[in-house]
Design a protein around this motif. Structure first.
Motif, short mmCIF file in Angstrom:
data_model
loop_
_atom_site.label_atom_id
_atom_site.label_comp_id
_atom_site.label_asym_id
_atom_site.label_seq_id
_atom_site.Cartn_x
_atom_site.Cartn_y
_atom_site.Cartn_z
N ARG A 72 54.56 14.93 82.22
CA ARG A 72 54.53 15.58 80.90
C ARG A 72 53.75 14.77 79.88
O ARG A 72 53.24 15.32 78.91
CB ARG A 72 55.95 15.83 80.40
CG ARG A 72 56.69 16.92 81.13
CD ARG A 72 57.96 17.32 80.40
NE ARG A 72 58.90 16.22 80.27
CZ ARG A 72 59.90 15.95 81.12
NH1 ARG A 72 60.06 16.71 82.19
NH2 ARG A 72 60.70 14.94 80.91
N SER A 73 53.62 13.47 80.11
CA SER A 73 52.95 12.61 79.12
C SER A 73 51.47 12.42 79.39
O SER A 73 50.82 11.61 78.73
CB SER A 73 53.65 11.25 79.08
OG SER A 73 53.45 10.56 80.29
N THR A 74 50.92 13.17 80.34
CA THR A 74 49.49 13.04 80.65
C THR A 74 48.88 14.42 80.87
O THR A 74 49.60 15.39 81.11
CB THR A 74 49.26 12.15 81.90
OG1 THR A 74 47.86 11.98 82.09
CG2 THR A 74 49.89 12.75 83.13
N ASP A 75 47.56 14.49 80.78
CA ASP A 75 46.89 15.77 81.03
C ASP A 75 46.33 15.84 82.45
O ASP A 75 45.67 16.78 82.82
CB ASP A 75 45.77 16.00 80.01
CG ASP A 75 44.71 14.90 80.05
OD1 ASP A 75 44.91 13.89 80.74
OD2 ASP A 75 43.68 15.07 79.37
N HIS B 11 42.92 7.62 86.99
CA HIS B 11 43.70 7.44 88.20
C HIS B 11 43.88 5.95 88.49
O HIS B 11 43.00 5.15 88.19
CB HIS B 11 43.03 8.13 89.37
CG HIS B 11 43.02 9.62 89.23
ND1 HIS B 11 44.13 10.38 89.48
CD2 HIS B 11 42.05 10.48 88.85
CE1 HIS B 11 43.84 11.65 89.29
NE2 HIS B 11 42.59 11.74 88.90
N PRO B 12 44.97 5.59 89.12
CA PRO B 12 45.17 4.17 89.44
C PRO B 12 44.09 3.65 90.38
O PRO B 12 43.56 4.39 91.21
CB PRO B 12 46.53 4.15 90.14
CG PRO B 12 47.09 5.51 90.06
CD PRO B 12 46.03 6.44 89.57
N ALA B 13 43.79 2.36 90.26
CA ALA B 13 42.74 1.76 91.09
C ALA B 13 43.05 1.89 92.57
O ALA B 13 42.16 2.14 93.37
CB ALA B 13 42.56 0.29 90.70
N TRP B 14 44.33 1.75 92.95
CA TRP B 14 44.66 1.82 94.38
C TRP B 14 44.32 3.20 94.95
O TRP B 14 43.95 3.32 96.10
CB TRP B 14 46.13 1.49 94.63
CG TRP B 14 47.11 2.45 94.00
CD1 TRP B 14 47.75 2.28 92.80
CD2 TRP B 14 47.53 3.71 94.51
NE1 TRP B 14 48.54 3.37 92.54
CE2 TRP B 14 48.43 4.27 93.57
CE3 TRP B 14 47.24 4.43 95.67
CZ2 TRP B 14 49.04 5.51 93.76
CZ3 TRP B 14 47.85 5.66 95.85
CH2 TRP B 14 48.74 6.18 94.90
N ASP B 15 44.41 4.24 94.12
CA ASP B 15 44.14 5.59 94.61
C ASP B 15 42.64 5.81 94.78
O ASP B 15 42.22 6.53 95.68
CB ASP B 15 44.72 6.63 93.65
CG ASP B 15 44.71 8.01 94.26
OD1 ASP B 15 45.20 8.17 95.40
OD2 ASP B 15 44.22 8.94 93.60
#
Length: 69
Positions: free
Chosen positions: A55-58, A1-5
């Protein structure tokens, strides 16, 4: 997950964004379930390039609704 999240839950009352040179305090709300599905559909209809990201990630792409605080 992104750091900001990952940082967001620690200080949700201190989140600001800048729009047109104005800084606004906002309240973040993570979207889940049907509410997230509806929002994601609306996003990908308006900006189809985002559909490929999921679609490009799980993992599920986090969606956060920001409302003025």
């Amino acid at each position: 997950h992104p750091a900001w999240d990952r940082k967001r839950p620690k200080k949700p009352d201190q989140i600001e964004l800048e729009v047109g040179g104005r800084r606004l305090k906002v309240h973040p709300e993570s979207l889940h379930g049907v509410e997230r599905e509806v929002a994601w559909k609306r996003i990908t209809e308006q900006a189809p390039q985002f559909a490929g990201y999921e679609r490009s990630t799980d993992r599920e792409i986090p969606l956060v609704r920001l409302t003025a605080a």
